[in-house]
Design a protein around this motif. Sequence first.
Motif, mmCIF file in Angstrom:
data_model
loop_
_atom_site.group_PDB
_atom_site.id
_atom_site.type_symbol
_atom_site.label_atom_id
_atom_site.label_comp_id
_atom_site.label_asym_id
_atom_site.label_seq_id
_atom_site.Cartn_x
_atom_site.Cartn_y
_atom_site.Cartn_z
ATOM 1 N N LEU A 53 0.880 -1.175 0.000
ATOM 2 C CA LEU A 53 0.000 0.000 0.000
ATOM 3 C C LEU A 53 0.905 1.208 0.000
ATOM 4 C CD1 LEU A 53 -2.300 -1.098 2.962
ATOM 5 C CD2 LEU A 53 -2.864 -1.214 0.528
ATOM 6 N N THR A 54 0.721 2.110 -0.935
ATOM 7 C CA THR A 54 1.607 3.271 -0.938
ATOM 8 C C THR A 54 1.335 4.138 0.278
ATOM 9 O OG1 THR A 54 1.870 3.180 -3.315
ATOM 10 C CG2 THR A 54 2.356 5.288 -2.271
ATOM 11 N N SER A 55 0.049 4.459 0.519
ATOM 12 C CA SER A 55 -0.252 5.164 1.774
ATOM 13 C C SER A 55 -1.343 4.379 2.491
ATOM 14 C CB SER A 55 -0.720 6.593 1.497
ATOM 15 O OG SER A 55 -1.991 6.587 0.873
ATOM 16 N N PHE A 56 -1.232 4.285 3.800
ATOM 17 C CA PHE A 56 -2.276 3.602 4.565
ATOM 18 C C PHE A 56 -3.352 4.644 4.861
ATOM 19 C CE2 PHE A 56 -4.227 2.006 8.497
ATOM 20 C CZ PHE A 56 -4.576 0.735 8.065
ATOM 21 N N LEU A 105 1.413 7.090 -13.821
ATOM 22 C CA LEU A 105 0.866 5.775 -14.200
ATOM 23 C C LEU A 105 0.763 4.831 -13.020
ATOM 24 C CD1 LEU A 105 2.470 4.444 -17.496
ATOM 25 C CD2 LEU A 105 0.049 4.560 -16.941
ATOM 26 N N SER A 106 1.673 4.998 -12.068
ATOM 27 C CA SER A 106 1.685 4.074 -10.928
ATOM 28 C C SER A 106 0.944 4.659 -9.723
ATOM 29 C CB SER A 106 3.136 3.752 -10.540
ATOM 30 O OG SER A 106 3.791 4.924 -10.118
ATOM 31 N N ALA A 107 0.307 5.812 -9.895
ATOM 32 C CA ALA A 107 -0.334 6.523 -8.777
ATOM 33 C C ALA A 107 -1.151 5.581 -7.897
ATOM 34 C CB ALA A 107 -1.242 7.614 -9.335
ATOM 35 N N ALA A 108 -0.954 5.678 -6.582
ATOM 36 C CA ALA A 108 -1.624 4.712 -5.700
ATOM 37 C C ALA A 108 -1.908 5.254 -4.305
ATOM 38 C CB ALA A 108 -0.758 3.449 -5.596
ATOM 39 N N SER A 109 -1.844 6.581 -4.121
ATOM 40 C CA SER A 109 -2.008 7.067 -2.744
ATOM 41 C C SER A 109 -2.944 8.275 -2.648
ATOM 42 C CB SER A 109 -0.643 7.416 -2.159
ATOM 43 O OG SER A 109 0.105 8.209 -3.057
ATOM 44 N N CYS A 123 -0.723 10.897 -5.788
ATOM 45 C CA CYS A 123 0.611 10.353 -5.499
ATOM 46 C C CYS A 123 1.159 10.872 -4.176
ATOM 47 C CB CYS A 123 1.590 10.743 -6.602
ATOM 48 S SG CYS A 123 1.129 10.075 -8.200
ATOM 49 N N ARG A 124 2.094 10.107 -3.623
ATOM 50 C CA ARG A 124 2.675 10.417 -2.325
ATOM 51 C C ARG A 124 3.697 11.542 -2.367
ATOM 52 N NH1 ARG A 124 6.124 7.684 -5.039
ATOM 53 N NH2 ARG A 124 8.250 7.196 -4.416
ATOM 54 N N TRP A 125 4.162 11.907 -3.568
ATOM 55 C CA TRP A 125 5.388 12.683 -3.692
ATOM 56 C C TRP A 125 5.443 13.925 -2.805
ATOM 57 C CZ3 TRP A 125 9.585 10.615 -5.582
ATOM 58 C CH2 TRP A 125 10.705 11.439 -5.692
ATOM 59 N N SER A 126 4.457 14.793 -2.931
ATOM 60 C CA SER A 126 4.595 16.052 -2.185
ATOM 61 C C SER A 126 4.366 15.831 -0.684
ATOM 62 C CB SER A 126 3.684 17.142 -2.751
ATOM 63 O OG SER A 126 2.411 17.042 -2.218
ATOM 64 N N VAL A 127 3.698 14.737 -0.331
ATOM 65 C CA VAL A 127 3.554 14.436 1.108
ATOM 66 C C VAL A 127 4.938 14.138 1.693
ATOM 67 C CG1 VAL A 127 2.488 12.930 2.837
ATOM 68 C CG2 VAL A 127 1.258 13.465 0.732
ATOM 69 N N VAL A 143 3.864 1.920 -5.293
ATOM 70 C CA VAL A 143 3.810 0.467 -5.302
ATOM 71 C C VAL A 143 2.377 -0.002 -5.602
ATOM 72 C CG1 VAL A 143 3.459 0.126 -2.806
ATOM 73 C CG2 VAL A 143 4.885 -1.476 -4.094
ATOM 74 N N GLN A 144 2.270 -1.104 -6.346
ATOM 75 C CA GLN A 144 0.968 -1.646 -6.755
ATOM 76 C C GLN A 144 0.576 -2.794 -5.829
ATOM 77 O OE1 GLN A 144 -0.206 0.140 -9.709
ATOM 78 N NE2 GLN A 144 1.552 1.269 -8.911
ATOM 79 N N PHE A 145 -0.691 -3.186 -5.873
ATOM 80 C CA PHE A 145 -1.139 -4.240 -4.954
ATOM 81 C C PHE A 145 -0.460 -5.590 -5.218
ATOM 82 C CE2 PHE A 145 -5.517 -1.972 -4.927
ATOM 83 C CZ PHE A 145 -5.084 -1.102 -3.948
#
Length: 648
Positions: free
Chosen positions: A150-153, A285-289, A301-305, A437-439
């Motif tokens: 999980l990219t972000s919980f 493309l891989s966005a997951a959060s 995406c998690r980047w700026s977090v 990251v993907q599932f």
Amino acid sequence: MGLLTQGKPLSWEETKKYAEYVRKHGILQFIAIYRKLKDRQDQYLRWGDEVEYMIVKLDHSNQKAKLALKAEEILKIMNEREEREGDKRASLWRPEFAAYMVEGTPGSPFGAANDHTAVLSHFNCVEDSMRTRRLEVEQLLAKDESLLCLTSFPRLGCPDFSVPRLVPDPENSGTGSLFFPDGAIFGGHPRFKLTLAQNIRKRRGRKVIINIPIYRDVNTKDPFLEHFNDEEAEDSARADHIYMDAMGFGMGCCCLQVTFQASNIQEARILYDQLTPLCPILMALSAASPIHRGYISDRDCRWSVISQSVDDRTKEELGEEPLKSCKYRINKSRYDSIDSYISEEGAKYNDIQLVYNEEYYKQMVDAGIDTLLAKHVAHLFIRDPITLYREKLDQDDEHETDHFENIQSTNWQTMRFKPPPPQSSIGWRVEFRPMEVQFTEFENAAFVVFIVLLTRVILTYRLNFLIPISKVDENMQEAQKRDAVSRCRYWFRKDIITHTSPPEAAACVEATGCPSESNICNSNLDESCILMSVNEIINGKGNHFPGLVPLLRQYLTSVEIDAATHCTVQQYLNLIANRACGNLMTTAAWIRKYVTGHEQYKKDSKVTDKINYDLIKTVNSIVKGETVCKELVGDSPFTKARILRQQK
Ligand code: GLU
Ligand code: MG
């Protein structure tokens, strides 16, 4: 995520005193490595992926999904195995920032074979390697626990998000967070990560401030503004944003990284540059959060977090106060996109002002390092070390590299250029770091193989993807937005064939149905760099751009590759192509759809415990192969069969 050493970390006050000392020796160490290894040749490609995971517990009786703070327990067992079995290990495990995270890599790099065909056949091993990794850890977990990518919980930092239950202690904790307790930080080495978080806070002179735009739904409060009964938080939280205040919100996210060993330093520099424009595209493309601290955000995406979560710049460095005790105004966080290309070809695309230490720069140039590389290193070295061990202060600069690594490994950028470690068989490497990251292993392997294969095509056909680096930065901003794959457009180079490209490159482009003349490098930058959608970049834009997937497919017809691997790689390319054109959803879009379609969702941007539980339970069943999620991976019989193999 960074350098780990044994010993006792020094306090910030002491670390600060040694900052100049560490940098000075770090530069001497880099010069020593460069002198010794600048001509090193490695014949074959080696590469490896890094997958970060969360340990999740499904509390079925209370219908809650929580993070299990078990990394230390798991890693203890894994380390013992590693000591016993050495390089026979199928997987290697390392700590990450949080006590619920572990990072797994293959036991030895892929592609370490001695011929080209064998290198390609490793594309058929990566997914199994990832599966073996997950199962290795899951065997050590309780029945209701799982190892998930999980990219972000979603409910990280909400009350009761962990097992054991911890309560944040803003008054007495190292990070001072209102939400993220110190106990959720990995504690293996004497509180190494806690020191990291504390020192970032001390250096910047206040807690980190993370604000991410909220996703506005019909019942979301307008304006959306929470009250925290805390002065610092009240000042820092912005209206219509999700506010967070600890390193754990960022570095407690997971990602998927790939490291390549190049055949020599020049090739590593070319790869570093050529992959840079791909960073925002692969991130989108891989966005997951899409969810943070229990709220749906307007970012995917998690980047700026993470970028905000480790931003140790002082007010002076940020430009909020005049420069007095600090040396530079710094335009980016330590975790951010790169600021300069380092290959000869890249130089003319370096159009943002690079902040760098002139003294170190001169020193490196005097030592025979070229200006581009010297600037790159002198740029990394504007940062202070943020953790330091007394035991490690005294170093032999000819043979040790800890001071160099100290600064290098806490510059968390989209790409990392890595010199060979001292006394090792490892060569010059480049790390590709933006992907989420993907599932499932199938998806993660697809992203990894896509990018590795792309490096082969870039090098074989001598392609050029460079665009002005300021445009890569613009793309990074776009790529994080909600539904960035379908809604945003990106600067990308359309004429990618260079004057050094072999004739096969033009033939390959022609074979995709795109006339090769229009793809020959144009010296006029304005014409060569156009706005395209992710779909156009990946799948092609008529006469203008062949598309990365068609190029890769074409390349595959020209190399020897066994039938089984060929088939697997085609499935991976299908996944990438279908995500890009919207036939399949990104992980972030799927999570959004799941949450907003949940019967208990009140259209108020809130992700409750029950919604989170159902989401994580569903993800778990997807990962275990109990459900094939058509929206994410399609329903080709081949894919189904692969995913079903995931069952224990
Ligand atoms: N977890 C971090 C991320 O999501 C990366 C940490 C690392 O460098 O390994 O980008
Ligand atoms: Mg990591």
